[in-house]
Design an enzyme around this catalytic site. Structure first.
Site, PDB file in Angstrom:
ATOM      1  N   PHE A 145       1.803   0.309  -3.234  1.00  0.00           N
ATOM      2  CA  PHE A 145       0.806  -0.621  -2.689  1.00  0.00           C
ATOM      3  C   PHE A 145      -0.255   0.207  -1.987  1.00  0.00           C
ATOM      4  CE2 PHE A 145      -1.393  -3.176   0.356  1.00  0.00           C
ATOM      5  CZ  PHE A 145      -1.703  -4.304  -0.376  1.00  0.00           C
ATOM      6  N   ASP A 230      -0.839   8.457   1.223  1.00  0.00           N
ATOM      7  CA  ASP A 230      -1.271   7.189   1.811  1.00  0.00           C
ATOM      8  C   ASP A 230      -0.351   6.895   2.994  1.00  0.00           C
ATOM      9  OD1 ASP A 230      -1.829   4.621   2.584  1.00  0.00           O
ATOM     10  OD2 ASP A 230      -2.023   3.826   0.547  1.00  0.00           O
ATOM     11  N   LYS A 259      -4.887   0.821   9.260  1.00  0.00           N
ATOM     12  CA  LYS A 259      -4.036  -0.057  10.075  1.00  0.00           C
ATOM     13  C   LYS A 259      -4.030   0.326  11.558  1.00  0.00           C
ATOM     14  CE  LYS A 259      -1.535  -2.471   6.569  1.00  0.00           C
ATOM     15  NZ  LYS A 259      -1.254  -1.954   5.228  1.00  0.00           N
TER      16      LYS A 259
HETATM   17  C1  LIG Z   1      -2.060  -2.065   4.013  1.00  0.00           C
HETATM   18  C2  LIG Z   1      -2.083  -0.899   3.129  1.00  0.00           C
HETATM   19  C3  LIG Z   1      -3.237  -0.536   2.405  1.00  0.00           C
HETATM   20  C4  LIG Z   1      -4.479  -1.396   2.388  1.00  0.00           C
HETATM   21  O1  LIG Z   1      -5.032  -1.569   3.654  1.00  0.00           O
HETATM   22  P1  LIG Z   1      -6.078  -2.774   3.905  1.00  0.00           P
HETATM   23  O2  LIG Z   1      -6.606  -2.500   5.286  1.00  0.00           O
HETATM   24  O3  LIG Z   1      -5.297  -4.048   3.819  1.00  0.00           O
HETATM   25  O4  LIG Z   1      -7.115  -2.674   2.860  1.00  0.00           O
HETATM   26  C5  LIG Z   1      -3.199   0.607   1.637  1.00  0.00           C
HETATM   27  N1  LIG Z   1      -2.094   1.370   1.589  1.00  0.00           N
HETATM   28  C6  LIG Z   1      -0.978   1.060   2.260  1.00  0.00           C
HETATM   29  C7  LIG Z   1       0.210   1.968   2.161  1.00  0.00           C
HETATM   30  C8  LIG Z   1      -0.925  -0.089   3.038  1.00  0.00           C
HETATM   31  O5  LIG Z   1       0.196  -0.415   3.672  1.00  0.00           O
END
Ligand SMILES: *Cc1c(COP(=O)(O)O)cnc(C)c1O
Length: 407
Positions: A145, A230, A259
Site C-alpha cells: 500500500f 516507504d 503521516k
Molecule cells: C498511508 C500510506 C501512504 C499514503 O499516504 P496518504 O497521506 O494517505 O497519501 C503511503 N504509504 C504507506 C505505507 C502508507 O501507510
C-alpha cells in the site's frame, strides 16, 4: 421504530448524504480528542487504538506540536516556494540530520512522497545509471500500500484499488513480499529502484522474514539499484526506532515519510536522501504549492525535535513489548495470529468467530477504536502516549468481545 435519531445518527446521515462514499467509516462521530482519547458528539469517550493510521503518533493535540503550530499561525502560514521562508531551512536540516541524509524534498501527503520518490528514482536511473530512455522499471511487493494516485494504484495488487481505474502507468514489476530471491531475479538493466514498506501496514502489519531488508540492501548495492523505503506508516517512532529499517541496521537510499511528520495537525510528507540521488531534481521538474509551507515546517520541526531525544522510540519499544505480550495471551482464545513491532500489531481473529469489521464494531461498544485491515484482521496502533493500563483496557476489551462470540 425509533422515534428520534441520535446526534450520532444525524451526523452520520448528513455525512453519508453529502460525501462521496470513498470510505466506510465506523459509526463513531468524534468531536474532541486529547492524547490517546477521543470524545464523540454524545459525550462518550473512546481509547484511540488507530491514531489515524499512525498520523497521530504523538497523541491528539500534542501540546508541543500545538504550541508550535499556534505560534506559527500568528507569523506566516504560506509563501509558496516562489520565495524563501525562514523555517524551510531549519526543518529540512533537522529532518535530514534525523535520517542521517543530506537533503529533503518536502511534499504534503504520503502518496505525493511516493510519487516523488518514483520520479527521483526514474530520473536517477536515466541520468546516473544510464537506463535507456523511457525503459525504467521499479520493483514493488505484492500486498503493498503506497497510496491512491493513478501511478501508485498501477502497482497495487488489491483489485478494489485498481478496478476501473486503468489504463495504468507502466514500469512496475510486482514480486512476492519478503522474498529477496524474487527481487534478485527481477532486477535487470532497466531496474532503477526497489520500493518496499519495511513492514506492510495496510496489508495487516506484515513483518518480513528476518534478513529480508538487509538482503534487499545488498542486492541494490550490487546491482546499482536504489532502495526506496516507504516509512510513511512504519517510521517516526511507531516500531520502537525512528525508522523500521533500523531493526535490520539497514539504511535505504530514499526514505518516504508522511503521516506522523505533520504531528497530526497538518499534512506533511517528505523524501529524504543523499545529494547523489535527490540532487538529480532541478528547478521546475517537481514541486507542490503547499510543500514545505511555514505551517507544515513548524509542525514538522516540533515532530523532529521530539524524535531527536529518543524518548518516543523507547516508549514505543517498551509499551510495544507489553502490547505484544498481552496480545499473545489471546492466541488460541479467538485470535489465530499476531504480528508487528513496537506499538503496532496486526491481530488475526478466528474468521469463524467474526470479521475484522465486526470486531471493530464490537470494540466501539467497549470504548475502543480500532480498524480492520481486511478479512478478519484488525490493526492496533495506539498513539505513543498510551499507558500500560490503557493497553490493558484495550486488550481486555478485545478478550471480552471474543469470548462473547464463544471463543
Ligand atoms: C498511508 C500510506 C501512504 C499514503 O499516504 P496518504 O497521506 O494517505 O497519501 C503511503 N504509504 C504507506 C505505507 C502508507 O501507510
Amino acid at each position: 421504530m425509533t422515534t428520534h435519531a441520535t446526534r450520532t445518527d444525524d451526523a452520520i446521515a448528513l455525512a453519508e448524504r453529502s460525501t462521496a462514499h470513498n470510505y466506510h467509516p465506523l459509526p463513531v462521530v468524534v468531536t474532541e480528542a486529547e492524547g490517546a482519547w477521543v470524545t464523540d458528539v454524545e459525550g462518550r469517550r473512546y481509547l484511540d487504538f488507530l491514531a489515524a493510521y499512525s498520523a497521530v503518533n504523538f497523541g491528539h493535540r500534542n501540546p508541543e506540536i500545538v504550541a508550535a503550530v499556534k505560534a506559527q499561525l500568528d507569523r506566516v502560514t504560506l509563501t509558496s516556494r516562489a520565495f524563501h521562508h525562514d523555517l524551510l531551512g531549519p526543518f529540512a536540516r533537522e529532518l535530514a540530520d534525523l535520517a542521517g541524509k543530506h537533503l529533503v524534498l518536502p511534499m504534503n501527503t504520503g502518496a505525493e512522497a511516493v510519487e516523488t520518490g518514483l520520479k527521483v528514482a526514474r530520473k536517477w536511473g536515466y541520468e546516473v545509471k544510464g537506463v535507456p530512455a523511457d525503459r525504467a522499471t521499479v520493483i514493488v511487493a505484492e500486498g503493498n500500500f503506497h497510496g491512491r494516485t493513478i501511478s501508485v494504484v498501477s502497482f497495487s495488487t488489491d483489485p478494489v484499488a485498481r478496478t476501473h481505474f486503468g489504463p495504468f502507468t507502466p514500469g512496475f514489476e510486482v514480486v512476492p513480499y519478503g522474498d529477496a530471491t524474487a527481487i534478485a531475479d527481477a532486477i535487470d538493466e532497466t531496474t532503477v529502484a526497489v520500493l518496499v514498506e519495511p513492514i506492510q501496514g495496510e496489508s495487516g502489519v506484515v513483518v518480513p522474514p528476518a534478513g529480508y531488508l538487509s538482503q534487499v540492501r545488498q542486492l541494490c548495492d550490487a546491482r546499482q539499484v536504489l532502495f526506496v523505503a516507504d516509512e510513511i506508516q512504519s517510521g517516526l517512532g511507531r516500531t520502537g526506532t525512528t525508522f523500521a529499517c533500523e531493526h535490520e541496521g539497514v539504511v535505504p537510499d530514499l526514505y518516504l515519510l508522511g503521516k506522523a511528520l505533520g504531528g497530526g495537525v497538518v499534512p506533511v510528507s517528505a523524501v529524504v536522501g543523499n545529494r547523489d540521488v535527490l540532487g538529480v531534481i532541478h528547478p521546475g521538474e517537481h514541486g507542490s504549492t503547499f510543500g514545505g509551507n511555514p505551517l507544515a515546517c513548524a509542525a514538522g520541526r516540533a515532530v523532529v525535535a521530539m524524535l531527536s531525544t529518543g524518548h518516543w522510540q523507547r516508549a514505543a519499544a517498551e509499551l510495544g513489548e507489553h502490547l505484544h505480550s498481552r496480545l499473545s495471551e489471546l492466541v488460541g482464545r479467538g485470535v489465530v495470529g499476531v504480528r508487528g513491532r513496537g506499538l503496532w500489531a496486526g491481530v488475526d481473529i478466528d474468521p469463524a468467530l467474526m470479521t475484522g469489521r465486526e470486531a471493530s464494531e464490537a470494540l466501539i461498544g467497549e470504548g475502543i477504536l480500532v480498524k480492520d485491515t481486511h478479512g478478519s484482521t484488525i490493526r492496533l496502533a495506539p498513539p505513543l502516549v498510551v499507558t500500560r493500563d490503557e493497553i490493558d483496557l484495550a486488550v481486555d476489551a478485545l478478550g471480552r468481545v471474543l469470548s462473547a462470540r464463544g471463543a
